[in-house]
Design a protein around this motif. Structure first.
Motif, short mmCIF file in Angstrom:
data_model
loop_
_atom_site.label_atom_id
_atom_site.label_comp_id
_atom_site.label_asym_id
_atom_site.label_seq_id
_atom_site.Cartn_x
_atom_site.Cartn_y
_atom_site.Cartn_z
N ALA A 1 0.83 -1.21 0.00
CA ALA A 1 0.00 0.00 0.00
C ALA A 1 0.86 1.26 0.00
N GLU A 2 2.00 1.21 0.72
CA GLU A 2 2.87 2.39 0.84
C GLU A 2 4.02 2.37 -0.15
N LEU A 3 4.17 1.29 -0.91
CA LEU A 3 5.33 1.11 -1.80
C LEU A 3 6.61 1.32 -1.00
N ASN A 4 6.69 0.65 0.13
CA ASN A 4 7.76 0.88 1.09
C ASN A 4 8.39 -0.43 1.55
N PRO A 5 9.53 -0.83 0.96
CA PRO A 5 10.19 -2.07 1.35
C PRO A 5 10.62 -2.13 2.81
N SER A 6 10.81 -0.96 3.44
CA SER A 6 11.28 -0.97 4.83
C SER A 6 10.25 -1.57 5.77
N ALA A 7 8.98 -1.68 5.34
CA ALA A 7 7.98 -2.37 6.16
C ALA A 7 8.35 -3.84 6.29
N ILE A 8 8.96 -4.41 5.26
CA ILE A 8 9.39 -5.81 5.30
C ILE A 8 10.69 -5.95 6.07
N THR A 9 11.65 -5.06 5.84
CA THR A 9 12.93 -5.16 6.55
C THR A 9 12.73 -4.98 8.06
N SER A 10 11.85 -4.06 8.45
CA SER A 10 11.57 -3.86 9.88
C SER A 10 10.95 -5.12 10.48
N PHE A 11 10.02 -5.72 9.74
CA PHE A 11 9.40 -6.96 10.20
C PHE A 11 10.46 -8.05 10.38
N LEU A 12 11.33 -8.19 9.37
CA LEU A 12 12.35 -9.24 9.41
C LEU A 12 13.26 -9.10 10.61
N TYR A 13 13.70 -7.89 10.90
CA TYR A 13 14.62 -7.70 12.02
C TYR A 13 13.93 -8.03 13.35
N GLU A 14 12.68 -7.62 13.49
CA GLU A 14 11.96 -7.91 14.73
C GLU A 14 11.76 -9.41 14.90
N LEU A 15 11.41 -10.10 13.81
CA LEU A 15 11.21 -11.55 13.88
C LEU A 15 12.52 -12.25 14.24
N ALA A 16 13.61 -11.88 13.59
CA ALA A 16 14.90 -12.52 13.84
C ALA A 16 15.38 -12.25 15.26
N ARG A 17 15.20 -11.03 15.71
CA ARG A 17 15.63 -10.67 17.06
C ARG A 17 14.83 -11.45 18.12
N ASN A 18 13.51 -11.56 17.90
CA ASN A 18 12.68 -12.30 18.85
C ASN A 18 12.98 -13.80 18.81
N PHE A 19 13.30 -14.32 17.61
CA PHE A 19 13.66 -15.73 17.55
C PHE A 19 14.98 -15.98 18.28
N SER A 20 15.92 -15.07 18.13
CA SER A 20 17.21 -15.22 18.80
C SER A 20 17.02 -15.28 20.32
N ARG A 21 16.15 -14.42 20.84
CA ARG A 21 15.86 -14.43 22.28
C ARG A 21 15.19 -15.75 22.69
N PHE A 22 14.21 -16.16 21.89
CA PHE A 22 13.51 -17.42 22.16
C PHE A 22 14.49 -18.59 22.16
N TYR A 23 15.34 -18.66 21.16
CA TYR A 23 16.27 -19.78 20.99
C TYR A 23 17.28 -19.82 22.14
N HIS A 24 17.68 -18.65 22.61
CA HIS A 24 18.67 -18.56 23.68
C HIS A 24 18.08 -19.00 25.03
N ASP A 25 16.81 -18.66 25.26
CA ASP A 25 16.22 -18.86 26.59
C ASP A 25 15.34 -20.10 26.70
N ASN A 26 15.03 -20.75 25.58
CA ASN A 26 14.10 -21.87 25.60
C ASN A 26 14.69 -23.07 24.87
N PRO A 27 14.96 -24.17 25.56
CA PRO A 27 15.48 -25.36 24.88
C PRO A 27 14.44 -25.92 23.90
N VAL A 28 14.91 -26.35 22.76
CA VAL A 28 14.00 -26.91 21.76
C VAL A 28 14.18 -28.43 21.74
N LEU A 29 15.17 -28.92 21.06
CA LEU A 29 15.36 -30.37 20.99
C LEU A 29 15.70 -30.98 22.35
#
Length: 589
Positions: free
Chosen positions: A524-552
């Motif tokens: 709608a905004e013709l603005n790629p930074s909406a995707i880059t901002s999303f990506l960084y937030e997702l990656a940062r939150n996954f890093s926190r999750f992975y560090h603090d929560n055992p998976v396997l």
């Protein structure tokens, strides 16, 4: 959380409607789509916020009273309250989602849609043409072109993801006074040399003569008039001038194509100003005949722009030669004839705002109805920390050199981390990291803003960078390789999504469910930074999750598999978003 937003708008609408009926009144809303939704000022206040101000007059109550009534109705409805809790904050109804109860639906939606997750129908049924790059054939691509290419290619993919049929077009600026400057300098000083004889990339070879002309013109006031005479000779069909023009254009275009291949840039159609400028001249002369334009005493043709509160604009010189504006008229006409678009987006620097305001106005005055559907997506300047670039003085940041430097830096970073054996193919991995770093860094700033490109910063494996995101994808991929080795440990166990109720898990689920919204916003905004901002937030939150929560290694096998599936969903969304912003996905880093 696009789907959840729509669901909760429906719940609020139904509650408002019921409250109005209880009061013996009629709600002035025809559907849930009219309900306004927002975000609370602080994350700890909930996930969605609904203001009750718009309904105070109809319901004859204060917004606070309406909020209390609506929240009470929602919390009393067992079919609704399980998905979230309504709380009041003055005149607002805030919704605190029960993310864990929706975890299964969120993950199943991602897995079922797979590569299509995030798509919308924003531009469904629309044909959208996107023009970007548009190099001149008197010099190689530079850093500014790289930002243009990244934005243009990304916006094209985003619009397509939002349902449009997209046509990517390039315009080769292969005629004009600037082209004649490099031609004249070569004719005067070239002595018959070629890119091959000098062992110089062909577009760089031509660019050197553009710089040479600038140096020459500063000491010889006859240089510019000679270039103008050469332009006139070219438009008059002079054989010798045209042969030189063909030779030097081919040198530049061949060299630029090599750069496109390195950076992953491609087009569906390519236009050449040399083939459209004459059509533009015909339209201008027709406009002159119809009284739309006027002629000055020197024979030049002008447009009066007072209607849009501007002065005037020359469209043809006194000697009959055309300008950028003239040829852009012809190019726009040719494009609509070739591929009748519903929208044409020009990705061009913000310094050309005046040019496009005038172009769009002139096309409308000439009677082209499709001129109402033209958009100038302007972007700001991009430079290195050292300062501003100037093509004619040869101080530009060359695209080829920059990409080569990024690849070299990426390779050194891998070696410094002693991961050469892990990545298997050092050269290809270095190229992928360099391209991801370049595109992400150029796209993370809103297009309209100026930016500084810092090569070393862009390649950091930590922070808001492409390589950091690629590393997250590689880390999750590594987890699944380990799972394959230990698969037998989980025989007979099924994931229990209801156990995903930790704060880190809830945050990831919220991120994942909000991806379609990010794609919609970017379109709608013709603005790629909406995707880059999303990506960084997702990656940062996954890093926190992975560090603090055992998976396997989680003792609860059902929770371990649920977390693994949550990680699988993160990986899928990362891949989908990577494609939009031009980040190569890497299994290993």
């Amino acid at each position: 959380m696009t789907d959840m937003k729509e669901v909760w708008k429906e719940h609020i609408y139904n509650s408002l409607k019921k409250h109005a009926q209880d009061c013996g009144l009629e709600l002035e809303l025809s559907s849930a789509s009219e309900v306004m939704i927002g975000n609370p000022p602080k994350p700890d206040m909930g996930d969605f916020a609904f203001a009750m101000f718009p309904y105070a007059k109809t319901l004859r109550k204060s917004p606070q009273q309406i909020a209390e009534a609506v929240a009470g109705l929602i919390n009393a409805d067992s079919a609704v309250s399980g998905a979230g809790k309504a709380e009041t904050a003055g005149p607002y109804v805030n919704i605190r989602l029960n993310i864990a109860s929706n975890a299964g639906d969120i993950l199943e939606k991602i897995f079922s849609d797979n590569e299509s997750y995030g798509k919308s129908d924003l531009y469904s049924g629309k044909k959208v043409m996107v023009e970007f790059s548009c190099p001149n054939t008197n010099k190689p691509l530079h850093l500014g072109h790289l930002r243009n290419d990244s934005i243009g290619a990304c916006v094209s993919r985003i619009i397509e993801e939002n349902g449009a049929e997209v046509c990517k077009v390039n315009l080769i600026n292969d005629r004009g006074i600037h082209i004649c400057k490099s031609m004249l300098a070569y004719k005067t000083f070239g002595n018959g040399t070629t890119p091959e004889s000098e062992n110089i990339k062909s577009d760089h070879f031509v660019g050197d003569y553009y710089v040479k002309f600038d140096q020459w013109s500063k000491t010889d006031d006859k240089a510019l008039p000679q270039a103008q005479q050469m332009l006139k000779a070219w438009e008059d069909g002079d054989t010798e001038v045209n042969e030189l023009w063909k030779t030097m254009n081919k040198w530049t275009i061949d060299g630029i194509q090599e750069t496109y291949d390195k950076t992953g840039i491609s087009f569906d159609r390519v236009y050449y100003e040399s083939k459209t400028y004459s059509s533009g001249k015909d339209e201008v002369l027709k406009g002159l005949e119809d009284g739309i334009f006027y002629k000055e005493e020197d024979g030049s043709v002008w447009a009066d722009l007072s209607e849009i509160k501007l002065d005037k604009k020359v469209l043809l010189r006194g000697d009959g030669t055309s300008l950028y504006m003239t040829q852009d008229i012809g190019t726009a006409k040719a494009r609509h004839e070739d591929w009748p678009f519903d929208k044409l987006i020009y990705v061009v620097g913000s310094e050309q705002k005046y040019h496009f305001a005038v172009l769009f106005y002139i096309l409308k005055k000439l009677g082209f109805k499709w001129a109402e559907d033209l958009v100038h997506l302007s972007y700001g300047m991009v430079n290195l920390p050292e300062g501003k670039m100037k093509s004619r003085e040869g101080t530009v940041v060359d695209a080829d050199d920059l990409v080569a430097d990024l690849i070299n830096l990426a390779g050194n970073e891998i070696k410094n981390k002693e991961r050469e054996d892990e990545v298997e193919d050092l050269e290809e991995t270095s190229k992928a990291i360099a391209l991801g770093a370049l595109n992400y860094y150029l796209l993370q700033t809103t297009p309209s803003k100026d930016m500084i490109f810092n090569p070393k910063e862009s390649l950091s494996f930590n922070g808001n960078t492409g390589p950091y995101l690629q590393y997250m994808g590689a880390r999750i991929s590594s987890m699944f390789r380990k799972f394959e080795e230990r698969k037998a440990d989980f025989d007979g166990v099924n994931p229990d999504y209801s156990l995903l109720d930790g704060d880190d898990e809830k945050e990831l689920l919220k991120n994942l469910s909000s991806y379609p919204e990010a794609v919609f916003q970017a379109g709608a905004e013709l603005n790629p930074s909406a995707i880059t901002s999303f990506l960084y937030e997702l990656a940062r939150n996954f890093s926190r999750f992975y560090h603090d929560n055992p998976v396997l290694n989680c003792e609860d096998k059902a929770l371990a598999l649920a977390r693994l599936e949550l990680s699988r969903a993160v990986l899928q969304v990362l891949k989908n978003a990577f494609k939009l912003v031009g980040i190569p996905f890497l299994q290993k880093m």
